[in-house]
Design an enzyme around this catalytic site. Structure first.
Site, PDB file in Angstrom:
ATOM      1  N   PHE A 191       9.556   4.225   8.286  1.00  0.00           N
ATOM      2  CA  PHE A 191       9.772   3.108   9.217  1.00  0.00           C
ATOM      3  C   PHE A 191       9.722   1.476   8.667  1.00  0.00           C
ATOM      4  O   PHE A 191       9.732   0.818   9.250  1.00  0.00           O
ATOM      5  CB  PHE A 191       9.025   3.171  10.362  1.00  0.00           C
ATOM      6  CG  PHE A 191       9.749   4.190  11.542  1.00  0.00           C
ATOM      7  CD1 PHE A 191      10.480   3.925  12.551  1.00  0.00           C
ATOM      8  CD2 PHE A 191       9.287   5.531  11.120  1.00  0.00           C
ATOM      9  CE1 PHE A 191      10.973   4.923  13.242  1.00  0.00           C
ATOM     10  CE2 PHE A 191       9.663   6.612  12.021  1.00  0.00           C
ATOM     11  CZ  PHE A 191      10.524   6.147  12.982  1.00  0.00           C
ATOM     12  N   GLY A 192       9.357   1.723   7.407  1.00  0.00           N
ATOM     13  CA  GLY A 192       9.030   0.506   6.723  1.00  0.00           C
ATOM     14  C   GLY A 192       7.817   0.374   5.784  1.00  0.00           C
ATOM     15  O   GLY A 192       7.327   1.452   5.240  1.00  0.00           O
TER      16      GLY A 192
ATOM     17  N   ASP B 216       4.121  12.965  13.983  1.00  0.00           N
ATOM     18  CA  ASP B 216       4.018  13.043  12.708  1.00  0.00           C
ATOM     19  C   ASP B 216       2.564  12.852  12.026  1.00  0.00           C
ATOM     20  O   ASP B 216       2.367  12.279  11.031  1.00  0.00           O
ATOM     21  CB  ASP B 216       4.632  11.403  12.160  1.00  0.00           C
ATOM     22  CG  ASP B 216       4.939  11.390  10.710  1.00  0.00           C
ATOM     23  OD1 ASP B 216       5.020  12.594   9.827  1.00  0.00           O
ATOM     24  OD2 ASP B 216       5.233  10.486   9.995  1.00  0.00           O
TER      25      ASP B 216
ATOM     26  N   LYS C 162       1.864  -3.354   8.880  1.00  0.00           N
ATOM     27  CA  LYS C 162       3.036  -2.500   8.808  1.00  0.00           C
ATOM     28  C   LYS C 162       4.315  -3.475   9.149  1.00  0.00           C
ATOM     29  O   LYS C 162       4.560  -3.903  10.298  1.00  0.00           O
ATOM     30  CB  LYS C 162       2.757  -1.324   9.867  1.00  0.00           C
ATOM     31  CG  LYS C 162       4.017  -0.334   9.824  1.00  0.00           C
ATOM     32  CD  LYS C 162       3.357   0.880  10.413  1.00  0.00           C
ATOM     33  CE  LYS C 162       4.255   2.222  10.186  1.00  0.00           C
ATOM     34  NZ  LYS C 162       3.599   3.382  10.576  1.00  0.00           N
TER      35      LYS C 162
ATOM     36  N   GLY D 250       6.808   4.141   4.309  1.00  0.00           N
ATOM     37  CA  GLY D 250       7.087   5.234   5.244  1.00  0.00           C
ATOM     38  C   GLY D 250       8.681   5.019   5.661  1.00  0.00           C
ATOM     39  O   GLY D 250       9.129   4.111   5.245  1.00  0.00           O
TER      40      GLY D 250
ATOM     41  N   LEU E 216       0.785  -1.182   0.018  1.00  0.00           N
ATOM     42  CA  LEU E 216       0.108   0.001   0.001  1.00  0.00           C
ATOM     43  C   LEU E 216       0.759   1.131  -0.173  1.00  0.00           C
ATOM     44  O   LEU E 216       0.583   2.177  -0.717  1.00  0.00           O
ATOM     45  CB  LEU E 216      -0.937  -0.147   1.093  1.00  0.00           C
ATOM     46  CG  LEU E 216      -1.819  -1.253   1.544  1.00  0.00           C
ATOM     47  CD1 LEU E 216      -2.713  -1.042   2.863  1.00  0.00           C
ATOM     48  CD2 LEU E 216      -3.067  -0.944   0.309  1.00  0.00           C
ATOM     49  N   GLY E 217       2.029   1.107   0.572  1.00  0.00           N
ATOM     50  CA  GLY E 217       2.621   2.395   0.546  1.00  0.00           C
ATOM     51  C   GLY E 217       4.187   2.258   1.452  1.00  0.00           C
ATOM     52  O   GLY E 217       4.215   0.891   1.922  1.00  0.00           O
TER      53      GLY E 217
END
Ligand SMILES: *[C@@H]1O[C@H](CO)[C@@H](O)[C@H](O)[C@H]1NC(C)=O
Ligand SMILES: *[C@@H]1O[C@H](CO)[C@@H](O)[C@H](O)[C@H]1NC(C)=O
Ligand SMILES: *[C@@H]1O[C@H](CO)[C@@H](O)[C@H](O)[C@H]1NC(C)=O
Ligand SMILES: *[C@@H]1O[C@H](CO)[C@@H](O)[C@H](O)[C@H]1NC(C)=O
Ligand SMILES: *[C@@H]1O[C@H](CO)[C@@H](O)[C@H](O)[C@H]1NC(C)=O
Length: 808
Positions: free
Chosen positions: A510-511, A624, A527, A508, A505-506
Site C-alpha cells: 500500500f505504499g 494481513d 506510512k 508494502g 524503513l520498508g
C-alpha cells in the site's frame, strides 16, 4: 570483643582484685538498697543468683567513673549497662541512693546530681534491687510483679541487648526501647548507632545511624525476623515477638539461665552475639548481624535482590532492568542505582500480575500496609486494586495468614539458600519475565486460566450484546469526530527529510514506510499510501476513524494522519526494534529471543487479535497478519501494525467475501486466497502460521527441506504425524524447562491452521488453550497446499502484501 574488653578494663582489674578480697571478707553482698542506704564508689550490689554485679568502673584508660552493671561470674570484665553514660563522675566520690519516692540518684562529692531515675507512680515502700538477669529495678518491697516495677534499667538499654530485655515501642506513649552503641571503648555515651524497632508500616528491626538505615533485621513473619531466617529450632534460647495495639517488642531468653549470652553493638556499629565459653574463659562470637555485603541496607538499590553466594551479588527482580546507576554487566561495586521497571504497570486488574519470588528477605516495610485477618487471595486482589501497590506477601508464614502490602519502592531484598519467604511482585502481564514466571509457576498459570475463563464467559455475553446493538452503534460511530491530530504535509516532509531513501524503513503493497523525527524529538513512523493504492478518500477516512478508536497495548499506536491533495499518510509511533521477522529469521538476532520472550510475543499477538476480533467495539479482521507486521517495542513487546488495512465487519456479519484479496502468501488461509472468503478464522489461520514461524525460526513460505517439497505447515504436519515434533523447534530454544510449553504451542498452532475454518478455534478459546493444561483436540490436516498452486511470479518478494484483483 572479649579480648579488646580485656584491654579496656585492664586498668580496672587491679582495683577489682583489691575489691574482690574485701568482699570475700564480708559475710554477704546485698542485692538491694532502701532509702537511707547507698552504694559508694568501691562498693557493689550482687544479684541474688550471683550472675551480675553493680558498681562504679572506669572504661579503658579513662579516669571517669561510671555506675554500671557487669557479669559477676565472667572473668573478662564485661559491662552490659551504664546509668550515667552521658554524665561521668570525675573522681571516686560517686554515691548511689534511693529516696522515699523511689527515685534513684547519683551524686558526687559536692552533692551535685549527676544522674537520676524516674518513677511512673508514687511508691509505698520502695527498694532498688539488682535482679539476676542484670536488671536494676525499683519496686515496692514484696511486689515481684514485673509489670509493676516503678522503674527498671532494662527500659534503657545501652550497647548490650541481654536476655529478657526488650527492643520495641509503647505505641500509646511512644516510649522507645532501643540499643545504642558507645561512643568509643572508653566513652559509654550514646554513640552513632542505634538498633531499634521502626514502627512505620509493619514494625521491623533496624540499625540506624542518625536518620539513615544501615541494616535491617526486617519484619516479623510469625516465626522469625525476615532478615534472619531460623531454619532449625534453637536449643540455646527462646524468643518472643509481641505486637498489639499498645505495644510492640522483641525479646529472647536463654533456655538455660546459667549460660551467658548477649548481643553487643560496638562503637563501629558491628552487632554480634556472644556466648561465654567457660572452658576457654572467653566470649565466643556466635553470630554477626552484618555477615556480608548483602546486610548493608539496599546494597543493590531498588527493585533488586542480593545474593552473597553469587560472584556479583546483585540482580534485578523479574520485570526490572538495571537502572541508570547500575552497571549493565553487574561487575562494578556501585549498585545504588538499582533497577527500574521494564514494562509500566497498567493499573487495571487484567494487565498486571505477580511474579512469585521465593526464599527471600522481604523488602523494607517502612511503606507497607497490613491486615491480620485477610488471606493471601484477598491480599492479591487488594494489591491489584491499589495503583501504588508494588508487592504483597503473607503476614504470618506459620499459618499463611494475613496480608502485607508494599505501597512504595521495593528495597533491601536478600536471597537465601535456606529459609526466606515468598514475595509476590507486581509486574505487567505483558512483561517477558511475567510469561517466564507463568510457565514456572503452575499456581499462577491456574489463576490465569481461571481469569481467561471469566474473560471468555464475559466475552460471550458482550458479543451477544454488541451483536444486537451493532447497527445502532455503527450509525453513531459514523457521526463521531475523530480526535486525531492532523499533520501538515510540510511537517511530515520535514520530519522524514523529504521522504529520503535513507529514512525509508520498508515498502508494502500500500505504499512505503519512513522513519521521521518531529521537531520536538519524537520519533515517528510515516506510512505514505501510494497513489495507486486504489483507496478512495472515503475509504481512507473510514480507515483513520477505525484505527483511531483502537487502543490496545498490543496494537501499534496511531498518532495522527495527513490528508492533503492526493497525499495520504498515517503517522504511527516508531518502534526501534523493527519487526518480528527481523529477529526470528535471523541466525544471530534470533538468539536474543529466548522462549519466555517468544511466548510473550505469541501471547501479546493473541491478545491484540482478541481485542480486534472481540474486545473492541467493532469486529475487525486484520487480513494481513504476518511477522513483518508485528513490531517490537523497546522491551520486545509485540504490537500489531497495519491493522489499518483491516476490515470492519458489517452488522451481524461473521464472514465476508471480497473480489479484492489482500494479504500475504504463506499466511493466507485457503478459503480466503482461493475464494476471497474472509472471517476471523482467516486471521486465526495466519496466527497459526506465525506461531509456527516463531517456534521454528523458518518462514512458512520459502521453506525448503531435503526430504520433501512441503512448506512449513506441511513440514510441521509430517513431524506431527511421525511424532517428531521436537525437531521443529529453533536451535536457539534449547532450554528444556520450556519444552512442554513449546509443544503445546505447536499443537495449538496446528489447530489454527486446519483446512476448514469451522474447525479452527476462535481467539478466546485459543488463549485458554495456550495458557491451560487441559488436553487439546487432535488437529486435522492443515490447509497448506494452496500456495503451490497459485501463480505468484509477478510478486516482488515474499514479504510484500499483495493485492490480487479478481482472485476468483
Ligand atoms: C558534681 O556534679 C555537679 C552536677 O553535675 C557538677 O556541677 C559539679 O562540678 C560536680 N562536682 C565535682 C567535684 O565533680
Ligand atoms: C520523668 O518522666 C517524665 C514523664 O514521663 C518526663 O517528663 C521527665 O523528663 C522524666 N524525667 C527524667 C529525669 O527522666
Ligand atoms: C545449664 O548449663 C550449665 C553450664 O553449661 C550446665 O552445667 C547445666 O547442666 C545446664 N543445665 C541444663 C538443665 O541443661
Ligand atoms: C482487615 O480485613 C478484614 C477482612 O477482610 C476486614 O473486615 C477489616 O476491615 C480489615 N481491616 C482494615 C483495617 O482494613
Ligand atoms: C492504597 O492503599 C493505601 C493503604 O490502604 C491507601 O492509603 C491509599 O490511599 C490507597 N491508594 C489508592 C489509590 O487506592
Amino acid at each position: 570483643m572479649g579480648r579488646s574488653m580485656e584491654g579496656i578494663y585492664a586498668g580496672f582489674l587491679g582495683f577489682s582484685l583489691f575489691f574482690f578480697i574485701t568482699t570475700r571478707t564480708s559475710t554477704s553482698v546485698p542485692d538491694t538498697i532502701t532509702p537511707g542506704q547507698s552504694v559508694k564508689d568501691g562498693e557493689t550490689l550482687v544479684s541474688a543468683g550471683g550472675s551480675f554485679e553493680l558498681g562504679f568502673f572506669s572504661p579503658g584508660n579513662s579516669k571517669n567513673r561510671y555506675l554500671g552493671i557487669w557479669y559477676k561470674k565472667v572473668s573478662t570484665r564485661t559491662v552490659v549497662w551504664v546509668a550515667n553514660r552521658e554524665t561521668p563522675v570525675s573522681d571516686t566520690s560517686g554515691v548511689l541512693s534511693i529516696n522515699f519516692q523511689g527515685i534513684l540518684s547519683l551524686q558526687n562529692s559536692t552533692e551535685g546530681l549527676v544522674w537520676s531515675s524516674n518513677v511512673s507512680r508514687a511508691a509505698q515502700d520502695p527498694v532498688a534491687q539488682l535482679l539476676d538477669s542484670g536488671n536494676l529495678v525499683v519496686k515496692d518491697r514484696n511486689d515481684d510483679n514485673t509489670e509493676n516495677f516503678l522503674w527498671q534499667g532494662f527500659d534503657y538499654p545501652c550497647n548490650n541487648f541481654l536476655p529478657k530485655m526488650k527492643i520495641g515501642r509503647n505505641l500509646l506513649t511512644g516510649f522507645d526501647m532501643f540499643v545504642s552503641s558507645w561512643r568509643s571503648p572508653e566513652d559509654p555515651a550514646q554513640g552513632q548507632y542505634d538498633l531499634r524497632m521502626d514502627i512505620r508500616g509493619l514494625p521491623q528491626l533496624v540499625q540506624t545511624k542518625g536518620a539513615e538505615v544501615l541494616f535491617r533485621g526486617g519484619s516479623w513473619n510469625g516465626l522469625y525476623f525476615t532478615g534472619k531466617p531460623i531454619t532449625k529450632p534453637n536449643p540455646l534460647y527462646s524468643y518472643e515477638f509481641f505486637f498489639s495495639d499498645k505495644e510492640v517488642y522483641y525479646k529472647y531468653e536463654m533456655r538455660n539461665s546459667s549460660i551467658f549470652s548477649r548481643y553487643e553493638m560496638q562503637p563501629s556499629g558491628v552487632i554480634q552475639r556472644y556466648v561465654w565459653n567457660e572452658r576457654k574463659l572467653d566470649w565466643e562470637t556466635f553470630s554477626t548481624a552484618q555477615a556480608d555485603q548483602c546486610s548493608n541496607y539496599a546494597f543493590c538499590g531498588l527493585y533488586s535482590s542480593c545474593n552473597p553466594l553469587r560472584p556479583s551479588p546483585c540482580a534485578c527482580l523479574g520485570g526490572f532492568v538495571p537502572g541508570s546507576g547500575a552497571p549493565k554487566d553487574g561487575n562494578s561495586i556501585d549498585w545504588s542505582g538499582g533497577c527500574t521497571r521494564r514494562t509500566p504497570l497498567h493499573c487495571d486488574g487484567d494487565a498486571d500480575g505477580f511474579l512469585k519470588k521465593t526464599g527471600v528477605k522481604l523488602p523494607d516495610t517502612a511503606s507497607s500496609w497490613f491486615n491480620r485477618s485477610m488471606g493471601l487471595k484477598e491480599c492479591e486482589e487488594m494489591c491489584l486494586r491499589n495503583c501504588s501497590c508494588t508487592a504483597y506477601a503473607s503476614l504470618d508464614i506459620g499459618d499463611g495468614s494475613g496480608c502485607l502490602l508494599w505501597l512504595g519502592d521495593l528495597a533491601d531484598m536478600v536471597e537465601y539458600s535456606e529459609g526466606g519467604q515468598d514475595l509476590y511482585i507486581r509486574i505487567a502481564t505483558s512483561d517477558p519475565d511475567y510469561v517466564q514466571g507463568k510457565s514456572k509457576s503452575k499456581k499462577m498459570r491456574a489463576r490465569l486460566v481461571a481469569m481467561s475463563a471469566i474473560i471468555a464467559t464475559g466475552m460471550l455475553v458482550l458479543i451477544f450484546v454488541l451483536y444486537i446493538r451493532k447497527k445502532k452503534l455503527r450509525k453513531q460511530d459514523g457521526k463521531e469526530d475523530v480526535e486525531l491530530p492532523v499533520f501538515d504535509f510540510s511537517i511530515i516532509a520535514n520530519a522524514t527529510n523529504n521522504f529520503s531513501s535513507d529514512n525509508k524503513l520498508g515498502r508494502g503493497g500500500f505504499g512505503s514506510v519512513y522513519k521521521g523525527t518531529l521537531t520536538d524529538g519524537q520519533d515517528i513512523a510515516v506510512k505514505r499510501l501510494s497513489k495507486e493504492s486504489g483507496q478512495g478518500l472515503e475509504e481512507f477516512k473510514n480507515e483513520v476513524t477505525l484505527i483511531a478508536k483502537l487502543q490496545h497495548r498490543n496494537l501499534v499506536k496511531l498518532f495522527g494522519y495527513c490528508n492533503e491533495g492526493d497525499e495520504r499518510m498515517l503517522i504511527y509511533e516508531y518502534m526501534p526494534n523493527k519487526s518480528l521477522d527481523h529477529f526470528i529469521f535471523d541466525q544471530t538476532r534470533s538468539k536474543l529471543l529466548d522462549w519466555p520472550r517468544r511466548m510473550n510475543i505469541i501471547d501479546g499477538i493473541a491478545r491484540g487479535l482478541l481485542y480486534l476480533h472481540q474486545d473492541s467495539r467493532l469486529r475487525i479482521i486484520h487480513r494481513d497478519l504476518k511477522a513483518s507486521n508485528i513490531l517490537l517495542d523497546n522491551n520486545m513487546n509485540p504490537k500489531i501494525s497495519d491493522f489499518g488495512l483491516a476490515r470492519m465487519f458489517d452488522g451481524n456479519q461473521t464472514e465476508a467475501k471480497t473480489r479484492r484479496v489482500v494479504g500475504t502468501y504463506g499466511y493466507m488461509s485457503p478459503e480466503y486466497a482461493l475464494d476471497g472468503h474472509f472471517s476471523i478464522k482467516s486471521d486465526i489461520f495466519s496466527f497459526g502460521v506465525l506461531v509456527l514461524e516463531i517456534i521454528s525460526g523458518n518462514r512458512n513460505r520459502g521453506f525448503s527441506h531435503p526430504d520433501h517439497d512441503h512448506n512449513l505447515l506441511g513440514h510441521t504436519w509430517r513431524l506431527w504425524m511421525e511424532e517428531r515434533t521436537l525437531e521443529l523447534i529453533d536451535n536457539s530454544l534449547v532450554d528444556k524447562h520450556f519444552i512442554s510449553e513449546v509443544l503445546r504451542c505447536i499443537h495449538v498452532a496446528l489447530l489454527c491452521v486446519q483446512q476448514r475454518p469451522e474447525d479452527r478455534p476462535n481467539m478466546s478459546s485459543m488463549l485458554l488453550m495456550l495458557g491451560g493444561e487441559n488436553s487439546l483436540p487432535q488437529p486435522k490436516q492443515p490447509g497448506f497446499f494452496i500456495e503451490r498452486n497459485l501463480h505468484h511470479e509477478s510478486l516482488e518478494t515474499n514479504e510484500v502484501t499483495i493485492t490480487l484483483l479478481e482472485a476468483r
